[in-house]
Design a protein around this motif. Sequence first.
Motif, PDB file in Angstrom:
ATOM      1  N   TYR A  57       0.829  -1.204   0.000  1.00  0.00           N
ATOM      2  CA  TYR A  57       0.000   0.000   0.000  1.00  0.00           C
ATOM      3  C   TYR A  57       0.867   1.259   0.000  1.00  0.00           C
ATOM      4  O   TYR A  57       0.691   2.146  -0.831  1.00  0.00           O
ATOM      5  CB  TYR A  57      -0.926  -0.021   1.221  1.00  0.00           C
ATOM      6  N   VAL A  58       1.818   1.330   0.912  1.00  0.00           N
ATOM      7  CA  VAL A  58       2.697   2.508   1.009  1.00  0.00           C
ATOM      8  C   VAL A  58       3.530   2.657  -0.262  1.00  0.00           C
ATOM      9  O   VAL A  58       3.627   3.759  -0.820  1.00  0.00           O
ATOM     10  CB  VAL A  58       3.594   2.430   2.265  1.00  0.00           C
ATOM     11  N   ASN A  59       4.090   1.567  -0.752  1.00  0.00           N
ATOM     12  CA  ASN A  59       4.899   1.638  -1.971  1.00  0.00           C
ATOM     13  C   ASN A  59       4.069   2.092  -3.172  1.00  0.00           C
ATOM     14  O   ASN A  59       4.545   2.873  -3.999  1.00  0.00           O
ATOM     15  CB  ASN A  59       5.563   0.291  -2.260  1.00  0.00           C
ATOM     16  N   ARG A  60       2.836   1.621  -3.267  1.00  0.00           N
ATOM     17  CA  ARG A  60       1.960   2.016  -4.363  1.00  0.00           C
ATOM     18  C   ARG A  60       1.640   3.505  -4.294  1.00  0.00           C
ATOM     19  O   ARG A  60       1.726   4.214  -5.297  1.00  0.00           O
ATOM     20  CB  ARG A  60       0.670   1.202  -4.350  1.00  0.00           C
ATOM     21  N   ILE A  61       1.285   3.985  -3.110  1.00  0.00           N
ATOM     22  CA  ILE A  61       0.973   5.409  -2.939  1.00  0.00           C
ATOM     23  C   ILE A  61       2.182   6.271  -3.316  1.00  0.00           C
ATOM     24  O   ILE A  61       2.060   7.259  -4.053  1.00  0.00           O
ATOM     25  CB  ILE A  61       0.544   5.717  -1.482  1.00  0.00           C
ATOM     26  N   LEU A  62       3.354   5.900  -2.821  1.00  0.00           N
ATOM     27  CA  LEU A  62       4.557   6.684  -3.111  1.00  0.00           C
ATOM     28  C   LEU A  62       4.878   6.698  -4.604  1.00  0.00           C
ATOM     29  O   LEU A  62       5.224   7.735  -5.160  1.00  0.00           O
ATOM     30  CB  LEU A  62       5.748   6.140  -2.324  1.00  0.00           C
ATOM     31  N   LYS A  63       4.758   5.541  -5.231  1.00  0.00           N
ATOM     32  CA  LYS A  63       5.085   5.438  -6.653  1.00  0.00           C
ATOM     33  C   LYS A  63       4.066   6.186  -7.509  1.00  0.00           C
ATOM     34  O   LYS A  63       4.429   6.985  -8.377  1.00  0.00           O
ATOM     35  CB  LYS A  63       5.163   3.966  -7.072  1.00  0.00           C
ATOM     36  N   GLU A  64       2.772   5.943  -7.286  1.00  0.00           N
ATOM     37  CA  GLU A  64       1.731   6.529  -8.129  1.00  0.00           C
ATOM     38  C   GLU A  64       1.548   8.027  -7.904  1.00  0.00           C
ATOM     39  O   GLU A  64       1.305   8.765  -8.849  1.00  0.00           O
ATOM     40  CB  GLU A  64       0.397   5.816  -7.899  1.00  0.00           C
ATOM     41  N   GLU A  65       1.639   8.465  -6.666  1.00  0.00           N
ATOM     42  CA  GLU A  65       1.331   9.854  -6.375  1.00  0.00           C
ATOM     43  C   GLU A  65       2.559  10.768  -6.302  1.00  0.00           C
ATOM     44  O   GLU A  65       2.428  11.978  -6.454  1.00  0.00           O
ATOM     45  CB  GLU A  65       0.532   9.951  -5.077  1.00  0.00           C
ATOM     46  N   ARG A  66       3.731  10.208  -6.050  1.00  0.00           N
ATOM     47  CA  ARG A  66       4.930  11.041  -5.907  1.00  0.00           C
ATOM     48  C   ARG A  66       6.117  10.579  -6.742  1.00  0.00           C
ATOM     49  O   ARG A  66       7.159  11.207  -6.737  1.00  0.00           O
ATOM     50  CB  ARG A  66       5.374  11.075  -4.426  1.00  0.00           C
ATOM     51  N   ASP A  67       5.970   9.440  -7.424  1.00  0.00           N
ATOM     52  CA  ASP A  67       7.045   8.849  -8.221  1.00  0.00           C
ATOM     53  C   ASP A  67       8.308   8.652  -7.374  1.00  0.00           C
ATOM     54  O   ASP A  67       9.417   8.994  -7.781  1.00  0.00           O
ATOM     55  CB  ASP A  67       7.346   9.693  -9.463  1.00  0.00           C
ATOM     56  N   ILE A  68       8.105   8.098  -6.169  1.00  0.00           N
ATOM     57  CA  ILE A  68       9.200   7.843  -5.231  1.00  0.00           C
ATOM     58  C   ILE A  68       9.296   6.339  -4.968  1.00  0.00           C
ATOM     59  O   ILE A  68       8.284   5.669  -4.768  1.00  0.00           O
ATOM     60  CB  ILE A  68       8.966   8.559  -3.884  1.00  0.00           C
ATOM     61  N   GLU A  69      10.522   5.826  -4.977  1.00  0.00           N
ATOM     62  CA  GLU A  69      10.788   4.441  -4.598  1.00  0.00           C
ATOM     63  C   GLU A  69      12.006   4.433  -3.691  1.00  0.00           C
ATOM     64  O   GLU A  69      12.970   5.154  -3.942  1.00  0.00           O
ATOM     65  CB  GLU A  69      11.056   3.578  -5.831  1.00  0.00           C
ATOM     66  N   PHE A  70      11.956   3.618  -2.646  1.00  0.00           N
ATOM     67  CA  PHE A  70      13.071   3.529  -1.705  1.00  0.00           C
ATOM     68  C   PHE A  70      13.804   2.205  -1.864  1.00  0.00           C
ATOM     69  O   PHE A  70      13.171   1.162  -2.012  1.00  0.00           O
ATOM     70  CB  PHE A  70      12.581   3.642  -0.255  1.00  0.00           C
ATOM     71  N   ALA A  71      15.120   2.262  -1.799  1.00  0.00           N
ATOM     72  CA  ALA A  71      15.931   1.053  -1.829  1.00  0.00           C
ATOM     73  C   ALA A  71      16.166   0.518  -0.420  1.00  0.00           C
ATOM     74  O   ALA A  71      16.597  -0.608  -0.242  1.00  0.00           O
ATOM     75  CB  ALA A  71      17.273   1.348  -2.505  1.00  0.00           C
TER      76      ALA A  71
END
Length: 107
Positions: A57-71
């Motif tokens: 859920y958190v990864n989807r929100i970050l990717k779709e709404e902010r184009d952010i991914e964490f390593a």
Amino acid sequence: MSYSVDFKNVSTVGLESSPVAEALAGLRANEARYFMNKYKHEFTVVPASESQDTLEYVNRILKEERDIEFAAKPLETSAFQVENIRFSYVFYEDGLALNVMYTVDDP
């Protein structure tokens, strides 16, 4: 196995692999104190390995709404609703703590 965060006796339980475990534990305890004082809600965390739904859920929100991914490697999550607000937290091994919050009655 879930863990209720004690903000009076700060512990690194669940965060031991982090090089900044003590600071991250303090940050987590601060969140627990805030939710207890404001909402009378007990802040509970779950190991990331047991909480794929929250991570997705958190990864989807970050990717779709902010184009952010964490390593960074996630260690723990917390997901709950108080009043009309849905909160999701992820605590990462490198010391990052992230929360996503949305009101459930305002699309």
